[in-house]
Design an enzyme around this catalytic site. Structure first.
Site, PDB file in Angstrom:
ATOM      1  N   HIS A  47      -2.635  -1.637  -5.779  1.00 55.49           N
ATOM      2  CA  HIS A  47      -3.613  -1.246  -4.759  1.00 55.49           C
ATOM      3  C   HIS A  47      -4.688  -2.296  -4.534  1.00 55.49           C
ATOM      4  O   HIS A  47      -5.278  -2.358  -3.464  1.00 55.49           O
ATOM      5  CB  HIS A  47      -4.137   0.155  -5.060  1.00 55.49           C
ATOM      6  CG  HIS A  47      -3.044   1.163  -4.866  1.00 55.49           C
ATOM      7  ND1 HIS A  47      -2.787   1.748  -3.659  1.00 55.49           N
ATOM      8  CD2 HIS A  47      -2.055   1.574  -5.695  1.00 55.49           C
ATOM      9  CE1 HIS A  47      -1.719   2.522  -3.758  1.00 55.49           C
ATOM     10  NE2 HIS A  47      -1.260   2.429  -4.997  1.00 55.49           N
ATOM     11  N   ASP A  88       7.222   2.555  -1.919  1.00 55.68           N
ATOM     12  CA  ASP A  88       7.834   3.527  -2.821  1.00 55.68           C
ATOM     13  C   ASP A  88       9.347   3.601  -2.628  1.00 55.68           C
ATOM     14  O   ASP A  88      10.081   3.776  -3.599  1.00 55.68           O
ATOM     15  CB  ASP A  88       7.201   4.914  -2.626  1.00 55.68           C
ATOM     16  CG  ASP A  88       5.929   5.066  -3.435  1.00 55.68           C
ATOM     17  OD1 ASP A  88       5.922   4.635  -4.608  1.00 55.68           O
ATOM     18  OD2 ASP A  88       4.929   5.571  -2.910  1.00 55.68           O
ATOM     19  N   CYS A 118       5.392   2.043   7.417  1.00 55.49           N
ATOM     20  CA  CYS A 118       3.991   1.832   7.051  1.00 55.49           C
ATOM     21  C   CYS A 118       3.865   1.162   5.677  1.00 55.49           C
ATOM     22  O   CYS A 118       2.767   0.937   5.195  1.00 55.49           O
ATOM     23  CB  CYS A 118       3.186   3.125   7.113  1.00 55.49           C
ATOM     24  SG  CYS A 118       3.764   4.369   5.958  1.00 55.49           S
TER      25      CYS A 118
END
Ligand code: PEP
Ligand code: MG
Length: 551
Positions: free
Chosen positions: A188, A454, A501
């Site tokens: 992140h 993911d 995305c």
């Protein structure tokens, strides 16, 4: 000059002083103090600073949320000088001949334990207030500031690695770039750097030493190099690269206001990924045509308790209104796995990435899900809001989410609160299961958005956070790309649109493949909008092929 090699995870070059991130929960150490009087004066200064900060907070709170909320901070300010509390700190310092930090920590814990043991539930709850006040005094004693950066000038932020809850609290205006010992291109910190459009390098390991703090560093996010105390030649080369970077930025600005369309007329919506309402300014500056992923978990990560429906509504409404009628896709809470939030009191899991995370938490805890859905629907009256559910694996999950939406809409209707009943509902395709049942899922929703970060992790069984998996974590793997193609076909057969995305969406080398698949939208960090637009505008969609899907 010291040269370090890591992995560039956000492009660009920048020069600035190196600053090591101060952890808010840095361990408190005890040491012997000769001059107790001077130590007490240091404590008094920290108390005064704490009171001033609490008074400012109370004022801000009064303006934004009224008297009731402000009183909490005023009570905290009074407790800083509470006679018994201060006495207890002094006695600890005197008895142990020790530093103020240790004494504040001890006295705070002692008082908190005393309150926690009381019968009355209200008094028990005060233990948290005492811990909070002690923490503030400690931060001031230890020079730890909220936002983690105690510097007057912008810095290159160095850390072992940063947790999502830490990145969320950083004062972004003070950061020129990131360098970390650990991390990966999907961590992140890397995502935040790309959103902010600043360079970042991860995986520097032990080479990155705290003793370099304050020294000038040149960071090259393209090649993953950091130079500490650069020599003249390196500095000259670096300055040249920096000038070119600025020139390129200027050139790309000519792309603002242009349509996202290929030479043969295929329109692709170029949207942005954001992590907080603050990021909207970067979306507007880069002329993003919408928001394809608003990671709503920022509200949860930044707070010390569940954000209320009202707080969420204000945040979503701000973004929806600022985007002025352009689509804003807000993803419901996606915590768990690498994004842990203490007050959720989740059970410890052996494999958190495969555990109770994202939509699974929401479906298990309607008391968390419902306020978020209410806030989202309320915000839908102020812009073109769309709701997106993460980590879907089964059709029943989507049906349950939709039932929850119906219930919320019925409630709002009854209460006379405005909302848009045609609010689009979409899902993220991030698991292999969702790809295999994409035909059925497509019948349930208005759009798909593929979370390739993911999807790569789960398809290839590779931890997206691990920095030593190297080439094994490969978003270009034919298995991942074929999954994208299957999802695109399922969406188009059902007459719905599909976008990407995940970080792969910004990979210009993949654009021909995405065009060949017929992707309708690509959602990227704001900084990546204009380069992507330039690439789309010089492409011919009908000549693009699916060669990349071959092994
Ligand atoms: C993804 O998984 O690709 C995604 C966009 O979501 P996040 O990175 O927030 O998990
Ligand atoms: Mg994801």
């Amino acid at each position: 000059m010291i040269m370090m090699q890591g992995k560039g995870v956000s492009k660009g070059v920048i020069k600035g002083p190196l600053y090591f991130f101060c952890r808010q929960d840095a361990a408190v150490k005890q040491w012997h103090v000769e001059d107790l009087q001077a130590e007490k004066e240091r404590l008094v200064q920290a108390q005064e600073k704490t009171i001033a900060q609490l008074e400012t907070l109370a004022e801000k709170c009064r303006e934004e949320a009224g008297d009731e909320a402000a009183v909490l901070f005023e009570t905290h300010a009074m407790f800083v000088e509470d006679e018994d509390y201060v006495e207890s700190i002094y006695s600890c310092m005197e008895e142990e001949q020790c530093n103020a930090e240790y004494a504040v920590q001890e006295a705070g814990e002692q008082f908190a334990a005393m309150f926690a043991a009381m019968d009355d539930a209200y008094m028990q709850a005060r233990a948290a207030d005492i811990r909070d006040v002690s923490k503030r005094i400690l931060n001031n004693l230890m020079g730890i500031v909220e936002g983690g950066i105690d510097s007057d000038v912008p810095v290159i932020l160095a850390a072992d690695d940063l947790a999502p809850s830490e990145t969320i609290q950083l004062d972004k205006s003070k950061i020129l770039g990131f360098v970390t010992q650990g991390g990966s291109s999907n961590s992140h910190t890397a995502i935040l750097a790309r959103t902010m459009g600043i360079p970042a390098i991860c995986g520097l390991g032990e080479e990155l030493k705290e003793e370099y703090a304050g020294r000038i560093a040149c960071v090259d996010g393209e090649v993953g190099c950091v130079y500490i105390d650069p020599d003249e030649l390196t500095l000259a080369q670096f300055n040249e690269k920096y000038a070119k970077q600025q020139e390129m930025k200027e050139l790309l600005l000519t792309m603002r206001g242009q349509e996202d369309i290929t030479l043969d007329g295929k329109k692709v919506n170029v949207y942005c990924n954001i992590g907080s309402p603050e990021d909207v300014s970067a979306v507007l500056a880069n002329d993003g045509q919408g928001i394809g992923l608003f990671r709503s978990e920022f509200l949860y990560l930044a707070a010390s308790d569940y954000p209320t429906e009202e707080e969420q509504f204000q945040a979503y409404k701000t973004v929806a209104a600022a985007m002025n009628g352009k689509r804003v896709i807000i993803r419901t809470l996606d915590i768990g796995a690498d994004k842990q939030v203490g007050y959720f009191n989740m059970n410890k899991e052996e494999n958190p990435a495969l555990g109770v995370r994202a939509i699974r938490i929401c479906l298990n805890r309607p008391e968390v899900f419902k306020p978020q859905l209410r806030a989202l629907y309320r915000a839908s009256a102020y812009g073109k809001v769309a709701i997106m559910f993460p980590m879907i694996t089964s059709v029943w999950e989507v049906k349950e989410c939709k039932r929850a939406c119906q219930k919320v809409m019925a409630e709002l209707e009854k209460e006379g609160i405005p909302f848009n009943k045609d609010t689009e509902i979409g899902i993220m395709l991030e698991t292999p299961a969702s790809i295999f049942v994409a035909e059925e899922l497509a019948r349930e929703v208005d759009f798909f958005s593929v979370g390739t970060n993911d999807l790569t992790q789960y398809t290839l069984a590779c931890d997206r956070q691990a920095n030593d998996l190297g080439k094994f974590y490969d978003p270009h793997h034919p298995a991942v790309l074929r999954a994208l193609k299957m999802a695109a076909d399922a969406a188009h057969n059902a007459g719905i649109w599909i976008g990407i995305c995940g970080e792969l969406g910004a990979d210009l080398s993949m654009l021909p493949t995405f065009l060949a698949m017929g992707m309708d939208e690509l959602s990227v960090s704001p900084n990546a909008v204009l380069p992507l637009r330039a690439a789309i505008r010089s492409s011919i969609a009908k000549t693009c092929t699916l060669d990349a899907l071959e092994c």
